[in-house]
Structure formats: C-alpha cells, structure tokens
Design a protein around this motif. Structure first.
Motif, PDB file in Angstrom:
ATOM      1  N   TYR A 136       1.087  -0.837   0.075  1.00  0.00           N
ATOM      2  CA  TYR A 136       0.011  -0.107  -0.360  1.00  0.00           C
ATOM      3  C   TYR A 136       0.704   1.033  -0.095  1.00  0.00           C
ATOM      4  O   TYR A 136       1.828   1.372   0.630  1.00  0.00           O
ATOM      5  CB  TYR A 136      -1.122  -0.053   0.899  1.00  0.00           C
ATOM      6  CG  TYR A 136      -1.561  -0.953   1.668  1.00  0.00           C
ATOM      7  CD1 TYR A 136      -3.479  -0.687   1.086  1.00  0.00           C
ATOM      8  CD2 TYR A 136      -1.672  -1.863   2.354  1.00  0.00           C
ATOM      9  CE1 TYR A 136      -4.139  -2.213   0.914  1.00  0.00           C
ATOM     10  CE2 TYR A 136      -2.693  -3.240   2.065  1.00  0.00           C
ATOM     11  CZ  TYR A 136      -3.463  -3.046   1.691  1.00  0.00           C
ATOM     12  OH  TYR A 136      -4.336  -4.266   1.812  1.00  0.00           O
ATOM     13  N   ARG A 137       0.735   2.348  -0.967  1.00  0.00           N
ATOM     14  CA  ARG A 137       1.304   3.177  -0.965  1.00  0.00           C
ATOM     15  C   ARG A 137       0.495   4.583  -0.653  1.00  0.00           C
ATOM     16  O   ARG A 137      -0.855   4.437  -1.208  1.00  0.00           O
ATOM     17  CB  ARG A 137       2.034   3.371  -1.973  1.00  0.00           C
ATOM     18  CG  ARG A 137       3.055   2.632  -2.722  1.00  0.00           C
ATOM     19  CD  ARG A 137       4.006   3.179  -3.649  1.00  0.00           C
ATOM     20  NE  ARG A 137       5.134   3.270  -2.112  1.00  0.00           N
ATOM     21  CZ  ARG A 137       5.867   2.589  -1.634  1.00  0.00           C
ATOM     22  NH1 ARG A 137       5.800   1.389  -1.437  1.00  0.00           N
ATOM     23  NH2 ARG A 137       6.651   2.835  -0.422  1.00  0.00           N
ATOM     24  N   GLU A 138       0.837   5.453   0.246  1.00  0.00           N
ATOM     25  CA  GLU A 138       0.125   6.572   0.667  1.00  0.00           C
ATOM     26  C   GLU A 138      -0.244   7.699  -0.024  1.00  0.00           C
ATOM     27  O   GLU A 138       1.502   8.276  -0.156  1.00  0.00           O
ATOM     28  CB  GLU A 138      -0.083   7.311   2.283  1.00  0.00           C
ATOM     29  CG  GLU A 138      -0.669   6.064   3.295  1.00  0.00           C
ATOM     30  CD  GLU A 138      -1.618   5.406   3.053  1.00  0.00           C
ATOM     31  OE1 GLU A 138      -2.617   6.318   3.553  1.00  0.00           O
ATOM     32  OE2 GLU A 138      -1.794   4.324   3.809  1.00  0.00           O
ATOM     33  N   PHE A 139      -1.243   7.845  -0.984  1.00  0.00           N
ATOM     34  CA  PHE A 139      -1.025   8.731  -1.737  1.00  0.00           C
ATOM     35  C   PHE A 139      -2.616   9.920  -1.424  1.00  0.00           C
ATOM     36  O   PHE A 139      -3.631  10.177  -2.314  1.00  0.00           O
ATOM     37  CB  PHE A 139      -1.295   8.398  -3.498  1.00  0.00           C
ATOM     38  CG  PHE A 139      -1.043   8.982  -4.321  1.00  0.00           C
ATOM     39  CD1 PHE A 139       0.461   9.485  -4.424  1.00  0.00           C
ATOM     40  CD2 PHE A 139      -1.717   9.258  -5.636  1.00  0.00           C
ATOM     41  CE1 PHE A 139       0.541  10.181  -6.296  1.00  0.00           C
ATOM     42  CE2 PHE A 139      -1.624   9.444  -6.711  1.00  0.00           C
ATOM     43  CZ  PHE A 139      -0.239   9.928  -7.076  1.00  0.00           C
ATOM     44  N   PRO A 140      -2.420  10.861  -0.797  1.00  0.00           N
ATOM     45  CA  PRO A 140      -3.411  11.647  -0.498  1.00  0.00           C
ATOM     46  C   PRO A 140      -3.842  13.002  -1.625  1.00  0.00           C
ATOM     47  O   PRO A 140      -2.752  13.464  -1.497  1.00  0.00           O
ATOM     48  CB  PRO A 140      -2.834  12.532   1.074  1.00  0.00           C
ATOM     49  CG  PRO A 140      -1.578  12.420   1.272  1.00  0.00           C
ATOM     50  CD  PRO A 140      -0.757  10.765   0.106  1.00  0.00           C
ATOM     51  N   VAL A 141      -4.558  13.402  -1.712  1.00  0.00           N
ATOM     52  CA  VAL A 141      -4.415  14.310  -3.611  1.00  0.00           C
ATOM     53  C   VAL A 141      -6.117  14.729  -3.022  1.00  0.00           C
ATOM     54  O   VAL A 141      -5.906  15.799  -3.765  1.00  0.00           O
ATOM     55  CB  VAL A 141      -4.206  13.390  -4.577  1.00  0.00           C
ATOM     56  CG1 VAL A 141      -2.973  13.042  -4.509  1.00  0.00           C
ATOM     57  CG2 VAL A 141      -4.865  12.738  -4.746  1.00  0.00           C
ATOM     58  N   LEU A 142      -6.805  14.103  -2.024  1.00  0.00           N
ATOM     59  CA  LEU A 142      -8.264  15.094  -2.154  1.00  0.00           C
ATOM     60  C   LEU A 142      -8.065  16.045  -1.013  1.00  0.00           C
ATOM     61  O   LEU A 142      -9.310  15.727  -0.572  1.00  0.00           O
ATOM     62  CB  LEU A 142      -9.521  13.839  -2.422  1.00  0.00           C
ATOM     63  CG  LEU A 142      -9.147  12.466  -3.964  1.00  0.00           C
ATOM     64  CD1 LEU A 142      -9.775  11.107  -3.237  1.00  0.00           C
ATOM     65  CD2 LEU A 142      -9.515  13.171  -4.348  1.00  0.00           C
ATOM     66  N   GLY A 143      -7.573  16.264  -0.638  1.00  0.00           N
ATOM     67  CA  GLY A 143      -7.429  17.482   0.549  1.00  0.00           C
ATOM     68  C   GLY A 143      -6.632  17.665   1.812  1.00  0.00           C
ATOM     69  O   GLY A 143      -5.801  15.820   1.792  1.00  0.00           O
ATOM     70  N   VAL A 208       5.863  12.533   0.467  1.00  0.00           N
ATOM     71  CA  VAL A 208       6.656  13.064  -0.794  1.00  0.00           C
ATOM     72  C   VAL A 208       7.517  12.360  -2.029  1.00  0.00           C
ATOM     73  O   VAL A 208       6.880  12.398  -3.308  1.00  0.00           O
ATOM     74  CB  VAL A 208       8.714  13.736  -0.145  1.00  0.00           C
ATOM     75  CG1 VAL A 208       8.931  14.286  -1.480  1.00  0.00           C
ATOM     76  CG2 VAL A 208       7.582  14.966   0.817  1.00  0.00           C
ATOM     77  N   ALA A 209       7.990  10.952  -1.329  1.00  0.00           N
ATOM     78  CA  ALA A 209       8.265   9.705  -2.386  1.00  0.00           C
ATOM     79  C   ALA A 209       8.133   9.657  -2.928  1.00  0.00           C
ATOM     80  O   ALA A 209       7.294   9.713  -4.384  1.00  0.00           O
ATOM     81  CB  ALA A 209       9.192   8.442  -1.864  1.00  0.00           C
ATOM     82  N   ASN A 210       6.127   8.998  -2.680  1.00  0.00           N
ATOM     83  CA  ASN A 210       4.522   9.006  -3.058  1.00  0.00           C
ATOM     84  C   ASN A 210       4.061   9.407  -4.572  1.00  0.00           C
ATOM     85  O   ASN A 210       4.038   9.263  -5.590  1.00  0.00           O
ATOM     86  CB  ASN A 210       3.405   8.546  -2.037  1.00  0.00           C
ATOM     87  CG  ASN A 210       4.674   6.899  -1.591  1.00  0.00           C
ATOM     88  OD1 ASN A 210       4.887   6.011  -1.768  1.00  0.00           O
ATOM     89  ND2 ASN A 210       3.487   7.065  -0.455  1.00  0.00           N
ATOM     90  N   HIS A 211       4.356  10.994  -3.836  1.00  0.00           N
ATOM     91  CA  HIS A 211       3.630  11.850  -4.912  1.00  0.00           C
ATOM     92  C   HIS A 211       5.223  11.614  -5.894  1.00  0.00           C
ATOM     93  O   HIS A 211       4.315  12.235  -7.123  1.00  0.00           O
ATOM     94  CB  HIS A 211       3.440  13.308  -4.171  1.00  0.00           C
ATOM     95  CG  HIS A 211       1.961  13.448  -3.929  1.00  0.00           C
ATOM     96  ND1 HIS A 211       2.023  13.330  -2.314  1.00  0.00           N
ATOM     97  CD2 HIS A 211       0.963  13.174  -4.168  1.00  0.00           C
ATOM     98  CE1 HIS A 211       1.014  12.625  -2.325  1.00  0.00           C
ATOM     99  NE2 HIS A 211       0.050  13.232  -3.035  1.00  0.00           N
ATOM    100  N   LYS A 212       6.133  11.409  -5.871  1.00  0.00           N
ATOM    101  CA  LYS A 212       7.137  11.707  -6.800  1.00  0.00           C
ATOM    102  C   LYS A 212       7.115  10.630  -8.004  1.00  0.00           C
ATOM    103  O   LYS A 212       6.681  10.635  -9.676  1.00  0.00           O
ATOM    104  CB  LYS A 212       8.390  11.301  -6.816  1.00  0.00           C
ATOM    105  CG  LYS A 212       8.594  13.513  -5.806  1.00  0.00           C
ATOM    106  CD  LYS A 212      10.209  12.759  -5.985  1.00  0.00           C
ATOM    107  CE  LYS A 212      10.308  14.862  -4.758  1.00  0.00           C
ATOM    108  NZ  LYS A 212      12.130  14.798  -4.028  1.00  0.00           N
ATOM    109  N   LEU A 213       6.758   9.822  -7.103  1.00  0.00           N
ATOM    110  CA  LEU A 213       6.770   8.328  -7.611  1.00  0.00           C
ATOM    111  C   LEU A 213       4.863   7.880  -9.249  1.00  0.00           C
ATOM    112  O   LEU A 213       5.167   7.910 -10.295  1.00  0.00           O
ATOM    113  CB  LEU A 213       6.253   6.775  -7.170  1.00  0.00           C
ATOM    114  CG  LEU A 213       7.047   6.677  -5.899  1.00  0.00           C
ATOM    115  CD1 LEU A 213       7.447   5.675  -5.634  1.00  0.00           C
ATOM    116  CD2 LEU A 213       8.399   5.896  -7.823  1.00  0.00           C
TER     117      LEU A 213
END
Length: 252
Positions: A136-143, A208-213
């Motif tokens: 599971y990769r945490e990828f918070p993009v909705l607020g 940060v790393a997950n958002h870069k991925l």
C-alpha cells in the motif's frame, strides 16, 4: 485576444475551437493582423456553418486522447526504473504473502470512493491467491484530511497495525477528524506515539516520495496500481486484479 472575442461567449467558444484546429500559434498570428474583425468573422462563420463545431470538438477530443495515450505509454516505460522503490513497503504497510511471486502496489487515498470500492477485490485476491503480496502506498491527493489520514496510517504501519487502521478508516467513511480518531482507537494505536510519528521526517519523506512516483507514472488520481511491472489506473474488482496478476505471472 481582442476584447470583442472575450466578451462574446459564442465567439470565445469559436476562438477556442479555431485555435484547436489551427494551433495556438497560427490563430494568434491571425488575430495579430485582423483584431477588429476576428470576433465578428468567427461568430458569423459559426452561425453559417454550425456543423464545424462537433467536427472541431471531435478533433480536439482525438488530440487529447492521443496525448493521454502517449503519457500512459511513457509512464509504463518508466515503471522498471522505479520498480524496486514501488515494491518496497513502508514499515508494515503491506498484506498477503511477504515472499509472494507477484506484488500488487496500490496507490490509495482515504477520501477516494473508488479506492473503497476496490477493497473487496483486494481482500478476495489475498484470500484466494497465496502467492500475492500487496504493498500500500499512501497517495493523499483529495485534500488536507487525506494527508492527515495518510500520515497516521504510516504511523500505524510503524506499530504493525497498518491494516487494522486502514480497514477501520475506510469502514468509517471519509477521513474527517472523528473517523480518524475512531479508526485509531479501533486499531489499538498508541496515540501519543502515533501522533509523534505522523509528524516525523520519515513519514513526510514517504509521502513526498509517493507523490514523486505518482508524477513519474502519470497518476492523475486514485486508485492507481502497479501489478508485477504493469501500470493500471482506476478501480479494480477481484476479476480485474486476478487477471493482472495472472498476466504478470505469465510474463515471468
């Protein structure tokens, strides 16, 4: 662009469509030598030839589809470069067989309804396929509340209670303060320790790393997946995930 075009919705729509057909540079050149006529000319032409509107929209849609496909192909080509990082879980943020022959990487956001809809498929896959590992990769993009939830989920992973928190929060609904606190209680987190960990440099670096991925792999939303070495976007049920796992095994 002339004020006349800007102040006429129909002319503005026409301008956008002509720009799509001619290209922005060519259209800008057209306006530069006939600014006073461009607005009325476009309006008059569109009124006399309304059939060009759906044609232009079809061409614009085809162009955007081509760009999207090109972005997806580039993202898929980039997967091997990032595969080791993708498949390495943060602490206990994984499920299934730790030595599984196929890894399913799931990028998710706790506010995402499509992620919630995919949970049953993940659970069935884990139950039916003993050779699968889910990361599971945490990828918070909705607020902001998604970020708070993601941080606490990673803190829960450090306590070996990721799945308990993860499942409890999705079951509770959206990641508001009340639901996050209730999920932490249900998971049995050491709250003081989890709160401190959620603000740590390690947790920050993981997000940060997950958002870069996600950026490298052209992810525009959640859920997004990497199954074996294949990139997938959007909600998946058990059949979709099982098919992707089977394809990954066949390609080994």
């Amino acid at each position: 662009m002339s004020e006349r075009i800007l102040h006429s919705p129909l002319a503005l729509a026409g301008a956008m469509l002509v720009s799509a057909l001619l290209g922005a540079g060519a259209f800008a050149g057209l306006l530069s030598w006939m600014p006073g006529l461009a607005g009325p000319a476009i309006r008059g032409y569109l009124l006399e030839h309304p059939e060009v509107l759906p044609e232009a929209m079809d061409k614009l849609r085809a162009r955007e589809d081509a760009r999207y496909q090109q972005a997806q192909q580039g993202a898929q080509a980039a997967v091997p470069k990032h595969l080791a990082a993708l498949q390495k879980p943060y602490a206990g943020a994984w499920a299934g067989n730790p030595n599984g022959d196929v890894t399913v990487v799931a990028f998710m956001d706790y506010a995402c309804g499509y992620c919630r809809a995919s949970l049953a498929g993940i659970e069935e896959l884990i139950a039916k396929d003993p050779g699968v590992r889910v990361v599971y990769r945490e990828f918070p993009v909705l607020g902001p509340e998604s970020v708070v939830a993601a941080r606490l989920a990673l803190a829960a992973a450090e306590q070996g209670k990721f799945r308990a928190f993860h499942d409890a929060l999705y079951a509770a609904g959206g990641p508001n303060a009340e639901n996050i606190a209730a999920a932490a209680d249900k998971a049995g987190l050491d709250k003081a320790l989890a709160t401190k960990a959620s603000q740590s440099k390690a947790v920050e670096a993981e997000i940060v790393a997950n958002h870069k991925l996600g950026e490298a792999l052209a992810m525009t939303g959640t859920p997004s997946w990497v199954v074996g070495g294949k990139l997938l976007y959007g909600a998946r049920d058990y059949a979709g995930l099982a098919a992707a796992v089977a394809e990954a095994r066949a390609g080994k």
